[in-house]
Scaffold this active site. Structure first.
Site, PDB file in Angstrom:
ATOM      1  N   HIS A 259      -4.292  -1.752  -6.413  1.00 48.17           N
ATOM      2  CA  HIS A 259      -3.513  -0.645  -6.777  1.00 48.17           C
ATOM      3  C   HIS A 259      -4.325   0.463  -7.277  1.00 48.17           C
ATOM      4  O   HIS A 259      -5.347   0.364  -8.123  1.00 48.17           O
ATOM      5  CB  HIS A 259      -2.550  -0.983  -7.881  1.00 48.17           C
ATOM      6  CG  HIS A 259      -1.427  -1.755  -7.734  1.00 48.17           C
ATOM      7  ND1 HIS A 259      -0.870  -2.424  -8.521  1.00 48.17           N
ATOM      8  CD2 HIS A 259      -1.004  -2.065  -6.312  1.00 48.17           C
ATOM      9  CE1 HIS A 259       0.333  -3.112  -7.807  1.00 48.17           C
ATOM     10  NE2 HIS A 259       0.010  -2.878  -6.549  1.00 48.17           N
TER      11      HIS A 259
ATOM     12  N   ASP B 189       0.817  -1.132   0.174  1.00 46.07           N
ATOM     13  CA  ASP B 189      -0.028  -0.086   0.138  1.00 46.07           C
ATOM     14  C   ASP B 189       0.761   1.346  -0.107  1.00 46.07           C
ATOM     15  O   ASP B 189       0.337   2.292   0.554  1.00 46.07           O
ATOM     16  CB  ASP B 189      -0.893   0.043   1.161  1.00 46.07           C
ATOM     17  CG  ASP B 189      -1.799  -1.146   1.295  1.00 46.07           C
ATOM     18  OD1 ASP B 189      -2.338  -1.748   0.258  1.00 46.07           O
ATOM     19  OD2 ASP B 189      -1.861  -1.634   2.333  1.00 46.07           O
TER      20      ASP B 189
HETATM   21  P1  IMP Z   1      -2.515 -12.567   1.936  1.00 40.89           P
HETATM   22  O1  IMP Z   1      -1.555 -12.003   0.912  1.00 40.89           O
HETATM   23  O2  IMP Z   1      -4.130 -12.564   1.613  1.00 40.89           O
HETATM   24  O3  IMP Z   1      -2.307 -14.187   2.413  1.00 40.89           O
HETATM   25  O4  IMP Z   1      -2.300 -11.916   3.277  1.00 40.89           O
HETATM   26  C1  IMP Z   1      -0.907 -11.992   4.063  1.00 40.89           C
HETATM   27  C2  IMP Z   1      -0.619 -10.742   4.695  1.00 40.89           C
HETATM   28  O5  IMP Z   1      -0.049  -9.939   3.589  1.00 40.89           O
HETATM   29  C3  IMP Z   1      -1.684  -9.940   5.461  1.00 40.89           C
HETATM   30  O6  IMP Z   1      -1.189  -9.230   6.585  1.00 40.89           O
HETATM   31  C4  IMP Z   1      -2.342  -9.094   4.430  1.00 40.89           C
HETATM   32  O7  IMP Z   1      -2.837  -7.959   5.284  1.00 40.89           O
HETATM   33  C5  IMP Z   1      -1.015  -8.759   3.667  1.00 40.89           C
HETATM   34  N1  IMP Z   1      -1.296  -8.021   2.318  1.00 40.89           N
HETATM   35  C6  IMP Z   1      -1.640  -8.928   1.268  1.00 40.89           C
HETATM   36  N2  IMP Z   1      -1.446  -8.057   0.038  1.00 40.89           N
HETATM   37  C7  IMP Z   1      -1.396  -6.844   0.624  1.00 40.89           C
HETATM   38  C8  IMP Z   1      -1.419  -5.665   0.011  1.00 40.89           C
HETATM   39  O8  IMP Z   1      -1.522  -5.508  -1.207  1.00 40.89           O
HETATM   40  N3  IMP Z   1      -1.206  -4.597   0.838  1.00 40.89           N
HETATM   41  C9  IMP Z   1      -1.050  -4.841   2.326  1.00 40.89           C
HETATM   42  N4  IMP Z   1      -1.014  -5.635   2.731  1.00 40.89           N
HETATM   43  C10 IMP Z   1      -1.119  -6.919   1.901  1.00 40.89           C
END
Ligand code: IMP
Length: 431
Positions: free
Chosen positions: A41, A13
């Protein structure tokens, strides 16, 4: 420079979408090389907001080819929804604008069900995933049970594999996770319907990217998430399931090793993270709430409030190394206007020990206390600033200090949400 990677240097982010969109104007091809629709995005073009999850941000420029590479995991239903929404607004029109790797893995509804059921069972120890099935899809890839888009070419074989997977996942959902099993028949039917729409996008994206590079085209690699969410470099287990650092462009984006000209890291002027895990420079209380509201710090993928913290120079130096970073773009400087003083985390203490660099054992991060440097703040709108000279002197000093502490030049400074609210000091495609 002709091949450029854009990566997050924090916990995702960071505002990569906006910078990728800006650079895409000079690129011929834009490539997503890892992650899935857990990424989001956000871009503001002509006052209109767009959230792209799977389609590279190049989609918002005419004539660019958007590639979804082999290192990604793609929910085909989500992809088509996004494509339809873009086309409805007259983006992504024309032949072959989107190319999807035969080798990319599919995220299926059972992956989402497993992700959510596991998180629910973990309770307080949950990772805080997006719930989009990303981890379980990468697990299947590594255990060689995954379904690739390549499999979809031959429906009969695909169907057999899908049915086998559904049977196994349903058993796991029911017996281990105590969750509701999936209606397999519905999924098979939906996939058969969707297949015809997906096949025209399939491409040997590795060959396509290598050929574009050989012909001297400009190729932009759009990273998702951030260095601290990287499966190897991040704050494991509170990470995502892919490599998010620049080296992933080779395996997942099809770029031959050695052919990457520059990596631009993106960092907010402060820090945020969604989900659980260590966050040494976290700000609690009213100031955090104020920054969250002024910066619109709610996850684009899930709407969850983001945790807020000061800029962390220890993380930045770590990200500079992990990504072999050429320069840093700092976004959302405007959000800090009116905060006085502003703080920068320059080191950590763990017990009695001071760490100017990332502690060698990453678990120490959970116990790390920030050492802050304070700088006088600034106020007023930064709107319309085109160069560092247009910024209030204290804002300018702040940016210069971030560059000194990170150890790389600052290439861009974001001063607002819109496409043109960016001070561009160096553009890798024009340097
Ligand atoms: P997952 O990618 O859904 O398995 O989530 C794993 C961790 O990555 C969690 O803490 C999510 O909040 C974080 N996360 C995954 N994608 C993003 C993103 O695009 N921005 C911020 N955090 C992310």
């Amino acid at each position: 420079m002709r091949t450029v990677a854009v990566v997050g240097s924090q916990w995702g982010d960071e505002g990569k979408g906006k910078i990728v969109d800006l650079l895409a104007a000079d690129a011929d091809v834009v490539v997503r090389f890892q992650g899935g629709n857990n990424a989001a995005h956000t871009l503001v073009v002509n006052g209109e907001k767009f959230v792209l999850r799977l389609v590279p941000s190049g989609a918002l420029h005419d004539g660019k080819v958007c590639v979804v590479g082999s290192g990604t995991v793609v929910d085909p239903f989500a992809l088509l929804e996004e494509v339809d929404a873009l086309k409805k607004r007259s983006f992504l029109v024309g032949d072959n604008r989107l190319r999807l790797s035969y080798d990319a893995h599919m995220v299926m509804p059972y992956h989402r069900a497993i992700d959510r059921a596991r998180e629910a069972r973990l309770g307080k120890s949950a990772i805080g995933t997006t719930g989009f099935g990303i981890g379980p899809a990468y697990e299947d890839k590594m255990s060689r049970q995954g379904l690739r888009f390549d499999d979809l070419v031959d429906w009969k074989t695909f169907r057999e594999k899908l049915e086998r997977n559904i049977a196994e996942k349903n058993l796991y959902l029911k017996s281990v996770l105590k969750a509701k099993p999936l209606n397999g028949g519905e999924l098979v039917e939906a996939m058969q319907k969707l297949r015809r729409r997906i096949l025209p996008y399939l491409c040997d994206t590795g060959a396509f990217v290598a050929d574009a590079v050989r012909r001297g085209q400009r190729v932009l690699f759009e990273g998702a998430h951030g260095t601290m969410l990287d499966i190897d470099y991040g704050t494991y287990p509170f990470v995502t399931s892919s490599n998010c650092i620049a080296s992933a462009v080779f395996a997942g984006g099809g770029l031959p090793p050695g052919k990457l000209d520059a990596t631009l890291g993106i960092s907010k002027a402060y820090t945020t993270r969604v989900g659980s895990g260590p966050f040494p420079s976290e700000i609690h209380g009213k100031l955090g709430d104020r920054l969250r509201s002024e910066g619109g710090e709610f996850g684009s993928a899930t709407g969850r409030p983001r945790r807020i913290g000061w800029f962390d120079a220890v993380l930045s130096r770590y990200a500079v190394r992990a990504n072999g970073m050429w320069a840093l773009a700092v976004t959302k400087l405007d959000v800090l206007s009116g905060i006085d003083p502003v703080k920068i985390c320059v080191a950590y203490t763990v017990g009695k020990e001071r760490h100017d660099e990332m502690p060698p054992a990453r678990h120490a991060l959970a116990k790390a206390k920030p050492v802050y440097e304070e700088m006088p703040g600034w106020s007023g709108s930064l709107n319309g600033a085109q160069s560092l000279e247009d910024l209030p002197p204290n804002a300018r000093r702040y940016i210069e200090r971030l560059g000194e502490l990170a150890g790389v030049p600052i290439a861009m400074v974001g001063v607002g949400a819109s496409r043109d609210a960016t001070i561009v000091l160096r553009n890798p495609f024009r340097d």
